[in-house]
Design a protein around this motif. Structure first.
Motif, PDB file in Angstrom:
ATOM      1  N   ALA A  33     -10.602   7.343   6.141  1.00 28.16           N
ATOM      2  CA  ALA A  33      -9.543   6.986   7.083  1.00 28.16           C
ATOM      3  C   ALA A  33      -8.723   8.221   7.464  1.00 28.16           C
ATOM      4  N   GLN A  34      -8.567   8.395   8.764  1.00 30.07           N
ATOM      5  CA  GLN A  34      -7.802   9.518   9.306  1.00 30.07           C
ATOM      6  C   GLN A  34      -6.472   9.002   9.865  1.00 30.07           C
ATOM      7  N   PRO A  35      -5.476   9.862  10.014  1.00 28.63           N
ATOM      8  CA  PRO A  35      -4.166   9.425  10.509  1.00 28.63           C
ATOM      9  C   PRO A  35      -4.211   8.660  11.838  1.00 28.63           C
ATOM     10  N   ALA A  36      -5.123   8.979  12.730  1.00 30.40           N
ATOM     11  CA  ALA A  36      -5.189   8.300  14.027  1.00 30.40           C
ATOM     12  C   ALA A  36      -5.968   6.978  13.971  1.00 30.40           C
ATOM     13  N   ASP A  37      -6.551   6.644  12.834  1.00 29.36           N
ATOM     14  CA  ASP A  37      -7.356   5.428  12.700  1.00 29.36           C
ATOM     15  C   ASP A  37      -6.491   4.182  12.561  1.00 29.36           C
ATOM     16  N   ARG A  38      -7.097   3.051  12.881  1.00 27.62           N
ATOM     17  CA  ARG A  38      -6.513   1.737  12.611  1.00 27.62           C
ATOM     18  C   ARG A  38      -7.370   1.108  11.519  1.00 27.62           C
ATOM     19  N   ASP A  78      -0.446  -0.882  -2.781  1.00 23.66           N
ATOM     20  CA  ASP A  78      -0.189   0.509  -3.181  1.00 23.66           C
ATOM     21  C   ASP A  78      -1.220   1.466  -2.593  1.00 23.66           C
ATOM     22  N   VAL A  79      -2.489   1.076  -2.621  1.00 27.36           N
ATOM     23  CA  VAL A  79      -3.555   1.923  -2.078  1.00 27.36           C
ATOM     24  C   VAL A  79      -3.343   2.135  -0.583  1.00 27.36           C
ATOM     25  N   LEU A  80      -3.072   1.052   0.148  1.00 26.60           N
ATOM     26  CA  LEU A  80      -2.857   1.189   1.586  1.00 26.60           C
ATOM     27  C   LEU A  80      -1.620   2.030   1.890  1.00 26.60           C
ATOM     28  N   ALA A  81      -0.590   1.882   1.084  1.00 26.93           N
ATOM     29  CA  ALA A  81       0.657   2.617   1.337  1.00 26.93           C
ATOM     30  C   ALA A  81       0.566   4.094   0.969  1.00 26.93           C
ATOM     31  N   THR A  82      -0.173   4.415  -0.090  1.00 27.43           N
ATOM     32  CA  THR A  82      -0.119   5.791  -0.602  1.00 27.43           C
ATOM     33  C   THR A  82      -1.405   6.593  -0.472  1.00 27.43           C
ATOM     34  N   LYS A  85      -4.563   7.258   4.663  1.00 24.05           N
ATOM     35  CA  LYS A  85      -3.720   8.063   5.544  1.00 24.05           C
ATOM     36  C   LYS A  85      -3.601   7.545   6.971  1.00 24.05           C
ATOM     37  N   ALA A  86      -4.318   6.479   7.309  1.00 27.53           N
ATOM     38  CA  ALA A  86      -4.203   5.916   8.653  1.00 27.53           C
ATOM     39  C   ALA A  86      -2.754   5.470   8.891  1.00 27.53           C
ATOM     40  N   THR A  87      -2.284   5.672  10.102  1.00 27.10           N
ATOM     41  CA  THR A  87      -0.919   5.292  10.435  1.00 27.10           C
ATOM     42  C   THR A  87      -0.783   3.786  10.599  1.00 27.10           C
ATOM     43  N   TRP A  88      -1.801   3.138  11.154  1.00 26.31           N
ATOM     44  CA  TRP A  88      -1.769   1.709  11.442  1.00 26.31           C
ATOM     45  C   TRP A  88      -2.671   0.996  10.462  1.00 26.31           C
ATOM     46  N   LYS A  89      -2.077   0.152   9.596  1.00 29.58           N
ATOM     47  CA  LYS A  89      -2.847  -0.540   8.550  1.00 29.58           C
ATOM     48  C   LYS A  89      -2.427  -1.995   8.461  1.00 29.58           C
ATOM     49  N   VAL A  90      -3.398  -2.856   8.293  1.00 25.11           N
ATOM     50  CA  VAL A  90      -3.139  -4.280   8.077  1.00 25.11           C
ATOM     51  C   VAL A  90      -4.005  -4.727   6.927  1.00 25.11           C
TER      52      VAL A  90
END
Length: 90
Positions: A33-38, A78-82, A85-90
């Motif tokens: 996952a990259q910062p620009a990914d959803r 915790d994994v999704l938050a820390t 690195k994707a900015t948009w996560k659900v």
């Protein structure tokens, strides 16, 4: 570890065990996952609530040993938050 289920049309579906769910969420997903990914995490299956804590229940879950065999929802958060690195996560 996974178990392959094959449907009449030949399409297959991997059913993941607890260790594979953990590896996919904690190792693989953060590595790709990259910062620009959803990122959308979708789990089709059962779950449990025990002691006020929610768990995903993979196919090999033992309801008498949830802490060892299920995947804790707070760990997923915790994994999704820390780690992812994707900015948009659900």
């Amino acid at each position: 570890m996974s178990e392959q289920v094959v449907f009449g049309d030949g399409a297959g579906l991997d059913i993941l065990c607890a260790s594979a769910v953990r590896a996919a969420l904690e190792d693989w997903l953060p590595s790709v996952a990259q910062p620009a990914d959803r990122v959308v995490v979708y789990f089709a299956g059962h779950g449990f609530v025990q002691g006020g804590k929610g768990y995903l229940a993979p196919w090999d879950v033992d309801s008498d040993r949830l802490a060892e065999t299920a995947y804790p929802m707070d760990t997923l958060g915790d994994v999704l938050a820390t780690k992812v690195k994707a900015t948009w996560k659900v």
